[in-house]
Design a protein around this motif. Sequence first.
Motif, PDB file in Angstrom:
ATOM      1  N   SER A   1      38.918 117.454  32.143  1.00  0.00           N
ATOM      2  CA  SER A   1      40.344 117.755  31.924  1.00  0.00           C
ATOM      3  C   SER A   1      40.853 117.213  30.592  1.00  0.00           C
ATOM      4  CB  SER A   1      41.189 117.188  33.066  1.00  0.00           C
ATOM      5  OG  SER A   1      41.018 115.785  33.181  1.00  0.00           O
ATOM      6  N   VAL A   2      40.062 116.371  29.945  1.00  0.00           N
ATOM      7  CA  VAL A   2      40.454 115.805  28.648  1.00  0.00           C
ATOM      8  C   VAL A   2      39.580 116.409  27.558  1.00  0.00           C
ATOM      9  CG1 VAL A   2      40.692 113.691  27.294  1.00  0.00           C
ATOM     10  CG2 VAL A   2      41.137 113.646  29.763  1.00  0.00           C
ATOM     11  N   GLN A   3      40.212 116.961  26.533  1.00  0.00           N
ATOM     12  CA  GLN A   3      39.466 117.529  25.411  1.00  0.00           C
ATOM     13  C   GLN A   3      39.312 116.481  24.306  1.00  0.00           C
ATOM     14  OE1 GLN A   3      40.163 121.618  24.127  1.00  0.00           O
ATOM     15  NE2 GLN A   3      41.756 121.789  25.694  1.00  0.00           N
ATOM     16  N   LEU A   4      38.099 116.308  23.854  1.00  0.00           N
ATOM     17  CA  LEU A   4      37.802 115.387  22.761  1.00  0.00           C
ATOM     18  C   LEU A   4      37.861 116.137  21.433  1.00  0.00           C
ATOM     19  CD1 LEU A   4      36.681 112.797  21.405  1.00  0.00           C
ATOM     20  CD2 LEU A   4      34.386 113.590  22.046  1.00  0.00           C
ATOM     21  N   ILE A   5      38.762 115.672  20.549  1.00  0.00           N
ATOM     22  CA  ILE A   5      38.825 116.213  19.189  1.00  0.00           C
ATOM     23  C   ILE A   5      38.050 115.257  18.283  1.00  0.00           C
ATOM     24  CG2 ILE A   5      40.325 116.831  17.263  1.00  0.00           C
ATOM     25  CD1 ILE A   5      42.575 117.302  19.313  1.00  0.00           C
ATOM     26  N   ALA A   6      36.943 115.738  17.743  1.00  0.00           N
ATOM     27  CA  ALA A   6      36.128 114.925  16.837  1.00  0.00           C
ATOM     28  C   ALA A   6      36.760 114.985  15.441  1.00  0.00           C
ATOM     29  CB  ALA A   6      34.693 115.445  16.798  1.00  0.00           C
ATOM     30  N   VAL A   7      37.324 113.860  15.003  1.00  0.00           N
ATOM     31  CA  VAL A   7      38.093 113.844  13.754  1.00  0.00           C
ATOM     32  C   VAL A   7      37.137 113.693  12.566  1.00  0.00           C
ATOM     33  CG1 VAL A   7      39.958 112.731  12.476  1.00  0.00           C
ATOM     34  CG2 VAL A   7      40.057 112.853  14.978  1.00  0.00           C
TER      35      VAL A   7
ATOM     36  N   ALA B   1      34.381 110.474  30.354  1.00  0.00           N
ATOM     37  CA  ALA B   1      34.069 110.844  31.739  1.00  0.00           C
ATOM     38  C   ALA B   1      34.393 109.705  32.697  1.00  0.00           C
ATOM     39  CB  ALA B   1      32.606 111.250  31.857  1.00  0.00           C
ATOM     40  N   VAL B   2      34.076 108.472  32.301  1.00  0.00           N
ATOM     41  CA  VAL B   2      34.381 107.295  33.123  1.00  0.00           C
ATOM     42  C   VAL B   2      35.895 107.131  33.259  1.00  0.00           C
ATOM     43  CG1 VAL B   2      34.276 104.767  33.184  1.00  0.00           C
ATOM     44  CG2 VAL B   2      32.226 106.082  32.637  1.00  0.00           C
ATOM     45  N   ALA B   3      36.613 107.313  32.138  1.00  0.00           N
ATOM     46  CA  ALA B   3      38.073 107.169  32.154  1.00  0.00           C
ATOM     47  C   ALA B   3      38.729 108.242  33.025  1.00  0.00           C
ATOM     48  CB  ALA B   3      38.620 107.220  30.730  1.00  0.00           C
ATOM     49  N   GLU B   4      38.175 109.458  33.011  1.00  0.00           N
ATOM     50  CA  GLU B   4      38.706 110.529  33.870  1.00  0.00           C
ATOM     51  C   GLU B   4      38.571 110.143  35.348  1.00  0.00           C
ATOM     52  OE1 GLU B   4      37.983 114.628  31.255  1.00  0.00           O
ATOM     53  OE2 GLU B   4      36.351 113.837  32.485  1.00  0.00           O
ATOM     54  N   VAL B   5      37.411 109.612  35.718  1.00  0.00           N
ATOM     55  CA  VAL B   5      37.186 109.199  37.107  1.00  0.00           C
ATOM     56  C   VAL B   5      38.154 108.072  37.483  1.00  0.00           C
ATOM     57  CG1 VAL B   5      35.549 108.095  38.681  1.00  0.00           C
ATOM     58  CG2 VAL B   5      34.777 109.933  37.172  1.00  0.00           C
ATOM     59  N   ALA B   6      38.277 107.073  36.580  1.00  0.00           N
ATOM     60  CA  ALA B   6      39.151 105.922  36.852  1.00  0.00           C
ATOM     61  C   ALA B   6      40.602 106.351  37.029  1.00  0.00           C
ATOM     62  CB  ALA B   6      39.037 104.900  35.720  1.00  0.00           C
ATOM     63  N   ALA B   7      41.011 107.386  36.297  1.00  0.00           N
ATOM     64  CA  ALA B   7      42.396 107.867  36.367  1.00  0.00           C
ATOM     65  C   ALA B   7      42.583 108.947  37.440  1.00  0.00           C
ATOM     66  CB  ALA B   7      42.826 108.421  35.010  1.00  0.00           C
ATOM     67  N   GLU B   8      41.499 109.208  38.192  1.00  0.00           N
ATOM     68  CA  GLU B   8      41.525 110.264  39.220  1.00  0.00           C
ATOM     69  C   GLU B   8      41.909 111.612  38.627  1.00  0.00           C
ATOM     70  OE1 GLU B   8      43.941 108.820  42.443  1.00  0.00           O
ATOM     71  OE2 GLU B   8      42.484 107.262  42.969  1.00  0.00           O
ATOM     72  N   ARG B   9      41.364 111.854  37.444  1.00  0.00           N
ATOM     73  CA  ARG B   9      41.552 113.130  36.754  1.00  0.00           C
ATOM     74  C   ARG B   9      40.315 114.003  36.990  1.00  0.00           C
ATOM     75  NH1 ARG B   9      44.443 112.443  31.782  1.00  0.00           N
ATOM     76  NH2 ARG B   9      44.124 114.686  31.517  1.00  0.00           N
TER      77      ARG B   9
ATOM     78  N   ASP C   1      28.147 108.645  23.517  1.00  0.00           N
ATOM     79  CA  ASP C   1      28.811 107.454  24.067  1.00  0.00           C
ATOM     80  C   ASP C   1      30.289 107.730  24.349  1.00  0.00           C
ATOM     81  OD1 ASP C   1      26.516 105.745  23.870  1.00  0.00           O
ATOM     82  OD2 ASP C   1      26.876 105.605  21.722  1.00  0.00           O
ATOM     83  N   ILE C   2      30.949 108.409  23.422  1.00  0.00           N
ATOM     84  CA  ILE C   2      32.372 108.722  23.610  1.00  0.00           C
ATOM     85  C   ILE C   2      32.555 109.703  24.768  1.00  0.00           C
ATOM     86  CG2 ILE C   2      34.429 109.740  22.539  1.00  0.00           C
ATOM     87  CD1 ILE C   2      33.712 106.989  21.442  1.00  0.00           C
ATOM     88  N   GLN C   3      31.690 110.703  24.849  1.00  0.00           N
ATOM     89  CA  GLN C   3      31.759 111.643  25.964  1.00  0.00           C
ATOM     90  C   GLN C   3      31.605 110.911  27.304  1.00  0.00           C
ATOM     91  OE1 GLN C   3      28.727 114.370  24.057  1.00  0.00           O
ATOM     92  NE2 GLN C   3      29.938 115.909  25.133  1.00  0.00           N
ATOM     93  N   ALA C   4      30.677 109.974  27.345  1.00  0.00           N
ATOM     94  CA  ALA C   4      30.444 109.212  28.575  1.00  0.00           C
ATOM     95  C   ALA C   4      31.659 108.349  28.918  1.00  0.00           C
ATOM     96  CB  ALA C   4      29.195 108.341  28.419  1.00  0.00           C
ATOM     97  N   ALA C   5      32.251 107.716  27.892  1.00  0.00           N
ATOM     98  CA  ALA C   5      33.418 106.863  28.116  1.00  0.00           C
ATOM     99  C   ALA C   5      34.608 107.689  28.606  1.00  0.00           C
ATOM    100  CB  ALA C   5      33.784 106.121  26.833  1.00  0.00           C
TER     101      ALA C   5
END
Length: 217
Positions: free
Chosen positions: A23-29, A11-19, A5-9
């Motif tokens: 390009s964004v690395q997810l650090i699983a805390v 990906a959506v945010a990258e598209v919305a930001a025209e990234r 779910d977080i990976q999908a969110a």
Amino acid sequence: MGLADIQAAIAVAEVAAERAAGSVQLIAVSKVQPAERVLDVLNAGWRLFGENYVQEAAGKWPDWRGAFPDVAVHMIGPLQTNKAKQAVELFEAIHTLDRPSLATKLAGLAQARGTSPELFIQVNIGSEPQKAGVLPEGADEFIASCRGMDLPVVGLMCIPPEGETSMPHFTALGEIAARNGLSGLSMGMSGDFEAAIAAGATHVRVGSAIFGARAYA
């Protein structure tokens, strides 16, 4: 929620930001999470994790690296100077370089080892008296000082004040990074990573939304 779910969110945010995608690395805390939850995420193929405590990381990651040799672990919590030697041996990156004494210690260790984890300078972006980090008005000077020690500073990190809108703080961090030629922006957590991505985050730090609520002893 969970990892997918977080990976999908993201990906959506990258598209919305025209990234660019990815390009964004997810650090699983994974701090203070039961071993079985972390192993579930490792077995699902995830390889970038964040820890807040040197001792906790030392107690689990050396063994897990044997089974998952391509894993990377980043230090995202406050780092005591007396734990720096252990930290540089444990982590691929440290996101909490926040004071001259720690910079001096890390520089000495880097010289002795011939290598260093990548470093993010923590900026106290809200100028909160109780929070660690270099104050925004002192950030340029501290960045220059760290570079003068040949430290591999790749970016900046911040934690915006609780209860305030994150976006102005993310924007301010991005401006400091841009004028100092730094590309890395470690910002955004479970509640505000979409805003961070819109503001240019390269690393977002998400824990409980992936693993579930933490059970502190």
